[in-house]
Design an enzyme around this catalytic site. Structure first.
Site, PDB file in Angstrom:
ATOM      1  N   GLU A  67      61.675  26.394  71.790  1.00 62.64           N
ATOM      2  CA  GLU A  67      60.483  25.591  71.508  1.00 62.64           C
ATOM      3  C   GLU A  67      59.207  26.366  71.818  1.00 62.64           C
ATOM      4  OE1 GLU A  67      57.260  23.881  73.109  1.00 62.64           O
ATOM      5  OE2 GLU A  67      58.880  23.408  74.487  1.00 62.64           O
ATOM      6  N   GLU A 117      58.855  34.752  76.367  1.00 61.69           N
ATOM      7  CA  GLU A 117      58.922  33.308  76.584  1.00 61.69           C
ATOM      8  C   GLU A 117      60.131  32.902  77.412  1.00 61.69           C
ATOM      9  OE1 GLU A 117      56.415  31.367  75.765  1.00 61.69           O
ATOM     10  OE2 GLU A 117      55.408  33.116  74.915  1.00 61.69           O
TER      11      GLU A 117
END
Length: 1084
Positions: free
Chosen positions: A168, A243
C-alpha cells in the site's frame, strides 16, 4: 497536513487541546475509550474542518499505510504494463447528449446490476459490473460537490511480514503513466483534494480520494487508478527496500541496521501497550484465519519478506476482478465510467475473487486465556500496570440487518457515554485507570466484542473479569433504564439524520459503510499518510456501528446505506415488547452463553524493550559476520545508491506528467461565511445564516483570564466535571441521559491561543452544543444546568478523572510523542504554549455566543439565548493573574520505553524580527512535502516528518514521528536554510506549491464548521481584509520569497530549543556524541 490557519480557525494551542476535548457527551459519537488504532495521533493532509483548531501551518511529510492481500492474475502483468496506452482524464470527451446513462454504460462494457434510490442521503445509487473483468462499481449521484472516489481490494495476508501494508505504501511511489518517485506527494503539494490517503485493514486495502473541483477530482482518480494497477514498485527493488525494509551500512567498519518506513512505523506500533493489546486480542479470537496474523507487519517478521513474494502479492490481488470501486457526488456519471473503462478494459477476468475470499473463524468449544508482556518503564509500581481485556467472537455466520442494528444500539447502551452502565461500573470499581477494548467491533467478516481495564493491580485481574461478567449478567436480567434507551435512540437517530461527518467527506463515510462494515474503531488499520482521523471516526461511529458493511464480503452493498426502515422497525419492537425483550437475548446469546471467549492479560516488563533491541542487534551481528569483505563493500555501495536515489529530485519532465490545475482555476477571493454581529442583553452574539437541515449549532465562549495561574492544571478536569459530576437535582447518569434525549450533544473544553502582535494570550472556556431547532430551549436549559447547578462533591469520581487523564497521557507519550514534544517546545517559547501545556468561575462578563443555522431558526433561538444570558451571574472582575510565563528554554529529552523516537526543534520567528507574509504558508508546506519528506521519511526511514508554523505566536517547529534517528534528524532540520538557499523551482513547481496551499486554506467545510471557523477568526481578530491580503500574498509567492525565508528559519538552527521523546539508549548515545540534552526526564 493541518489546515492553514489564518483564514479558517483558531489558535495552535486549541489544536492540541480540542483534538480530544474532555469531557464530551456527544450524540454523534461515543465518548467511551476505544481501542486505539495506529491513527490515534499523527498528521493530516487536511485539518478536519468540522473540528476546532488549525491556527497553524502544520504541513506534514508523513507516511501512508494500509493492510491488505494479493491474488493471482490471469495474464502476465509485466507485458500489459509495458504496452498499456495512456488514459485521458479530461471530462470533455463525454458528450452530455449521449442519451441514457445505462445505454452509455453498456457501450463501455458495463451491465447494470441494480439501481436504487437512497432517500437517507438523497442519492441515486447504481451498481454496475464490468463484463470483461467482473469489477463491481457503485455510482452514487447527488448534489454533493465534495466528490469521492475509492477503489478497494480484498487482500488477506497469510503471515505477518506486512506485505499488504508495504505494498500500500509502495504502489503510490510511481506508476506507468506517472514515472516519478512519489506522485502521491506531488498530489499533496499541488491539488485541491479534500481527502487523500490509503488504508490497510486486516483483510483489504482501500485507496480513497475526494475533491470539490471536478478537474482536480478526475486528476486524482487517474493517478490512483494508474498507481494500483500499474505501479513501478513491482519492478523496482529499491522502492521495496525504502518502504518495506533493507539492511543499511554506510561504512563496512560500522554496524548494520534495519531501515524501512513500514519497518520503523511498526516498531512504533509495537511499542504501544494499547496497540499490542489490540493485536493480541484479535489474533487470539482468530487463530485459524487471516485475522490471526498482522497485515501491518510484525517488526520481527518484516525482514523475512522477499521481493519475489511482494511482486506476487500484487499480481495476485491488485486486479479489477478483485476490486470494489466507488464514485459519489455531483459529477457526470458517464465520465466516471469512461475513465474506468479505459483501465479495466486492459485486463481479462481473474480467479482472484476466489483466492482472496476470507473464510470465517470456527467458534471455540472452550474459552482461552493469553498472557503477553509489554514494554514498560522502570518508574512507578509495576504491579499496578497490568492490563486485562475480555474478548468474544460473536458469530460464525453473517448476521441479519436487524441483529446488526440492535447490536449497535446495545453497544451504545453499554459503553457509548460516561453514564453507560458497563463503562461506568468498571471505572467506578477502582480496579483500573481506564477502559480498554472497543465494545462491538464489526469492521471484519465476523463481529467481536471487547472490554477491559488498564492500570490494574496484579491481584485484581481476576476481579476485573468477574466484574465484567457479573455486570453483563445483571444487565441481561434487569434490562436498561427507559431513559437510557431513549437517550441512545435519540443520539443515534440524531446523528443519522444530521449526516455530519466532520471533515470526512460524506461520500467516503458512505463508501466505508457499504464496503468495509464500520470505521468505528479501525482496529489494526494502517494509513498510508498518518492523519488525525480518530475525531472524524468518532463522528462517523454512530453511522457505521449499527450496520456491518457487506460489499467486500460479496453481500448486498445497498443494505448498509438504508437505515430508515430497520430503525423504525427496531423502535416499534422496543415500544411493543420493551427494551429488555429486545436486548437481553442478545447479551445472553452472543456474550454470556458464548464459549468463544479470549481473555488477554498484559503484564508490564521493564526489560522487554532492551531485550528486543538486543535480539535485533544480535541478528544483525550474525548477518554481518556471515558476509565477506566484498559483501560488506557491496552493501555499503547499495546503501549509498539508494540514498542517492532518494535524495535526487525527479526530473522536470517526469514532474510534468502529474496532472495539475493552473492558477486561473483558483478563486482570487477567500470563501466567505455570512456573519452578523449583534447583542442580546449586553452580550455579543454572532449569527451565521447557513442551511443546516433544522439543526442549531451553538458555542458559548467564556473569559478564562481571571483564573489563577496555579489552577490551570485543573482546568481540563474542571471541564470534564461539568458534564460528569451531576447537578443538585440529577446525578451524572441522569444528566447524561437527559442530554442524550434532548440534544445532539454538549461538550466543554479550554481554548488558548497566542494573538499575533500581542503578548497576552487568548484564553477561554468554550461550551459547544447542538440540537434540532425544536429543542433549542432544552439545549440552553441544559447548558445552564451544567454551568450553574453542577455539584463538585463526588471525590471518588474526581479521582477517576485523574486516573483516566494519567492513562491518556501515558498512551500519548508512546504513540504521539511528537505532540508531547510540540507542547513542550511551545511552553518554552510562548505564554499560550505554557498555558496549554499546564492544562494538558463561569460568568456573564466577557461572554460571547455563536449560533449557526438558517435565518428562521436563528430568529426563533434569540428568545432562548436571552433567557439563558439573563440567568448567568454578572460579577466584577477581580483582576487577572499574570500568565506571562514560560518553561526554561533548555533542550529536553523525555525518556520512555520505545523502539522509535519523536524529535522536535522549534524557535520563535517573530522574536527575530520576521513580519508575517502569506508566502510563509507556501514555503512551510513545501519544506514538509519535499525536504523533510525526502530526508526524514524517505531517506531517514521515519514514518513522518513535518514543520509547523503557528502564525499567531510565531513559533516555527520541526517534528518527526516514529523516527529511528535522533541526531541525524536534527541535522536535517538545521540544513533547511541551506536547502532553501539552493532551491531551484520552475513555474510548474511553484504553481503546484501555491495551489496546494490554497487547497489547505479553502478546505471543504460543513455548515457547523463554517460557523465555528468564523467564530475563531472573530476571537483572534482576523478580518476579511487580512484574509484577502494573505490570499493575495499566497498567490503571488515567488522563488525569491523562498530564498529570503532561509534567513528566517536560520534562527531556529541558531536559537531553537530541542525536545525529543526517545528511548533511554538513543538519548544516552546522542549525549555521548553531542552533549545536547541538559534536562532528561524519565517517564512511564
Amino acid at each position: 497536513m493541518e489546515r492553514v490557519a489564518l483564514l479558517r480557525t483558531s489558535g495552535r494551542r486549541f489544536l492540541h487541546r480540542c483534538r480530544r476535548p474532555r469531557p464530551v457527551v456527544h450524540a454523534a459519537a461515543s465518548s467511551a475509550p476505544r481501542r486505539p488504532s495506529s491513527s490515534s495521533s499523527s498528521f493530516s493532509s487536511r485539518n478536519y474542518a468540522g473540528l476546532p483548531g488549525g491556527a497553524r501551518l502544520l504541513t506534514a511529510a508523513a507516511p501512508l499505510h494500509c493492510a491488505g492481500r494479493y491474488w493471482p492474475a490471469a495474464a502476465p502483468r509485466l507485458v500489459r504494463r509495458l504496452s498499456a496506452p495512456a488514459v485521458s482524464t479530461s471530462p470533455s470527451p463525454v458528450p452530455h447528449d449521449t442519451g441514457d446513462v445505462h445505454e452509455y454504460a453498456a457501450m463501455l462494457g458495463f451491465e447494470k446490476v441494480s439501481e436504487q434510490s437512497i432517500d437517507e442521503c438523497k442519492s441515486t445509487a447504481v451498481l454496475y459490473k464490468h463484463k470483461k473483468t467482473g469489477a463491481e462499481v457503485m455510482s452514487v449521484s447527488n448534489d454533493d460537490e465534495n466528490k469521492v472516489f475509492g477503489i478497494v481490494f480484498r487482500t488477506p495476508p497469510k503471515n505477518s511480514t506486512g506485505i499488504p501494508h508495504i505494498l500500500e505504501h509502495s504502489v503510490l511511489c510511481g506508476s506507468r503513466k506517472y514515472p516519478l518517485k512519489e506522485p502521491f506527494v506531488e498530489l499533496l503539494k499541488g491539488s485541491l483534494h479534500t481527502f487523500l490517503n490509503a488504508f490497510t485493514y486486516p483483510d483489504r486495502t482501500c485507496y480513497p480520494v475526494a475533491s470539490t473541483n471536478t478537474k482536480d477530482f478526475y486528476n486524482l482518480v487517474d493517478v490512483y487508478l494508474d498507481a494500483v494497477f500499474f505501479p513501478r514498485c513491482v519492478e523496482d527493488f529499491q522502492t521495496f527496500q525504502q518502504e518495506g525494509w533493507h539492511y543499511e551500512l554506510d561504512n563496512p567498519e560500522e554496524e548494520i541496521s534495519y531501515k524501512g518506513v513500514v519497518f520503523n512505523e511498526m516498531k512504533g506500533v509495537y511499542s504501544q501497550p494499547d496497540n499490542i493489546m489490540g493485536r493480541v486480542s484479535q489474533q487470539a479470537l482468530f487463530p485459524e484465519n487471516t485475522y490471526g496474523v498482522d497485515s501491518g507487519g510484525d517488526p520481527n517478521e518484516i525482514p523475512k519478506l522477499t521481493f519475489e513474494e511482494f511482486k506476487e502479492f500484487h499480481s495476485n490481488y491488485y486486479h479489477p476482478s478483485n476490486s470494489r470501486i466507488w464514485f459519489y457526488g455531483d459529477d457526470n456519471p458517464k465520465e466516471r465510467l469512461r475513465i474506468l473503462s479505459e483501465y479495466l478494459d486492459q485486463f481479462e477476468a481473474s480467479p482472484a475473487p476466489n483466492e482472496s475470499k476470507v473464510w470465517p473463524q470456527r467458534l471455540f468449544k472452550e474459552p482461552v486465556r493469553i498472557v503477553e508482556k509489554y514494554p514498560a518503564g522502570q518508574e512507578g509500581d509495576l504491579k499496578k500496570k497490568y492490563m486485562v481485556c475480555i474478548n468474544w467472537l460473536l458469530s460464525e455466520e453473517p448476521l441479519d440487518v436487524e441483529t446488526e442494528l440492535t447490536l449497535g444500539f446495545l453497544d451504545h447502551l453499554l459503553l457509548g457515554t460516561p453514564a453507560s452502565p458497563l463503562r461506568r461500573i468498571l471505572l467506578e470499581s477502582g480496579l483500573g485507570d481506564a477502559i480498554v477494548g472497543g465494545g462491538v467491533e464489526d469492521e471484519l467478516l465476523q463481529p467481536q466484542f471487547s472490554i477491559g481495564l488498564k492500570g490494574v493491580s496484579e491481584d485484581n485481574i481476576q476481579k476485573v473479569e468477574e466484574l465484567v461478567m457479573q455486570t453483563l449478567k445483571n444487565l441481561a436480567e434487569e434490562g436498561f433504564a427507559p431513559e437510557a434507551v431513549e437517550a441512545s435512540m435519540n443520539t443515534i437517530e440524531f446523528s443519522l439524520r444530521e449526516n455530519n461527518t466532520g471533515s470526512f467527506p460524506r461520500g467516503l463515510s458512505l463508501m466505508l459503510r457499504s464496503i468495509v462494515r464500520t470505521v468505528k474503531h479501525l482496529t489494526l488499520v494502517y494509513f498510508h499518510f498518518e492523519i488525525k482521523i480518530q475525531m472524524c471516526l468518532d463522528i462517523l461511529m454512530i453511522y457505521c456501528c449499527i450496520f456491518q458493511g457487506k460489499w467486500i464480503y460479496d453481500m448486498d452493498p445497498f443494505e448498509p446505506l438504508k437505515y430508515e426502515l430497520p430503525l423504525q422497525h427496531l423502535k416499534a419492537r422496543i415500544a411493543a415488547e420493551g427494551s429488555k425483550a429486545v436486548f437481553s437475548p442478545l447479551l445472553e446469546k452472543f456474550i454470556l452463553n458464548n464459549a468463544h471467549r479470549a481473555t488477554v492479560e498484559m503484564q508490564p516488563d521493564p526489560e522487554k524493550a532492551s531485550r528486543d533491541e538486543a535480539a535485533e542487534k544480535e541478528i544483525l551481528k550474525q548477518v554481518k559476520s556471515s558476509m565477506t569483505p566484498e559483501d560488506l563493500a557491496e552493501l555499503a555501495r547499495a546503501t549509498k545508491e539508494l540514498k542517492d536515489k532518494q535524495e535526487t529530485p525527479d526530473p522536470p519532465e517526469a514532474l510534468k506528467a502529474v496532472p495539475s490545475l493552473s492558477l486561473q482555476d483558483i478563486p482570487k477571493e477567500p470563501i466567505h461565511v455570512p456573519i452578523e454581529v449583534g447583542e442580546i442583553n449586553g452580550v455579543k452574539v454572532l449569527q451565521h445564516d447557513l442551511f443546516t437541515n433544522d439543526v442549531v449549532y451553538s458555542e458559548i465562549v467564556f473569559d478564562m483570564s481571571p483564573l489563577k495561574k496555579d489552577h490551570l492544571q485543573l482546568l481540563p478536569l474542571f471541564c470534564q466535571s461539568l458534564l460528569e459530576m451531576g447537578t443538585k437535582d440529577m446525578d451524572f447518569v441522569q444528566l447524561n441521559q437527559l442530554i442524550g434525549r434532548k440534544t445532539g450533544g454538549i461538550s466543554v473544553y479550554p481554548f488558548t491561543s497566542s494573538i499575533k502582535g500581542k503578548e497576552d494570550p487568548l484564553t477561554h472556556i468554550i461550551v459547544r452544543g447542538k440540537s434540532m431547532a425544536t429543542r433549542v430551549e432544552d439545549l440552553f436549559n441544559l447548558i445552564y444546568c451544567i454551568l450553574q447547578d453542577v455539584q463538585f462533591t463526588e471525590q471518588q469520581r474526581f479521582k477517576q478523572f485523574v486516573c483516566q487523564s494519567k492513562a491518556r497521557m501515558e498512551n500519548r507519550l508512546r504513540g504521539s510523542g511528537h505532540g508531547i514534544a510540540a507542547s513542550r517546545m511551545d511552553a518554552k517559547l510562548n505564554a499560550a504554549g505554557w498555558i496549554g501545556e499546564q492544562m494538558g468561575g463561569i460568568r456573564k462578563d466577557g461572554c460571547l455566543v455563536n449560533i449557526t443555522s438558517d435565518r428562521k431558526n436563528l430568529e426563533k433561538s434569540n428568545k432562548h439565548i436571552a433567557k439563558f444570558l439573563d440567568s448567568l451571574p454578572s460579577t466584577t472582575s477581580i483582576g487577572n493573574d499574570s500568565w506571562l510565563y514560560r518553561l526554561p528554554s533548555v533542550n529536553e529529552a523525555i525518556v520512555v520505553p520505545t523502539q522509535v523516537n519523536y524529535v522536535g526543534k522549534a524557535g520563535n520567528l517573530y522574536q527575530s524580527g520576521y513580519q508575517l507574509n502569506g508566502s510563509a504558508y507556501v514555503i512551510s508546506k513545501h519544506i514538509s512535502t519535499t525536504w523533510l519528506w525526502d530526508r526524514v521519511r524517505v531517506s531517514g526511514g521515519a514514518y513522518g516528518g513535518f514543520c509547523d508554523f503557528d502564525t499567531h505566536s510565531g513559533v516555527f517547529s520541526y517534528l518527526s514521528y516514529r523516527d529511528p534517528n535522533l541526531l541525524k534528524t536534527l541535522e536535517v532540520y538545521d540544513e533547511t536554510a541551506k536547502f532553501l538557499r539552493e532551491l531551484e523551482m520552475d513555474d510548474d513547481a511553484l504553481t503546484k506549491a501555491i495551489i496546494g496551499t490554497i487547497g489547505d486554506v479553502d478546505s471543504y467545510q460543513l455548515p457547523d464548521a463554517k460557523g465555528y471557523s468564523s467564530l475563531m477568526r472573530y476571537l483572534l481578530g482576523i478580518t476579511e481584509e487580512e484574509r484577502q491580503q494573505r490570499r493575495e500574498e499566497i498567490l503571488s509567492t515567488s522563488l525569491k520569497d523562498f530564498k529570503e525565508f532561509a534567513d528566517v528559519v536560520e534562527t531556529v538552527k541558531d536559537n531553537g530549543v530541542v525536545v525529543a521523546v526517545a528511548s533511554p539508549e538513543d538519548v544516552e548515545a546522542a549525549n555521548k556524541e553531542n552533549p545536547l540534552f541538559s534536562d532528561i526526564k524519565k517517564c512511564l
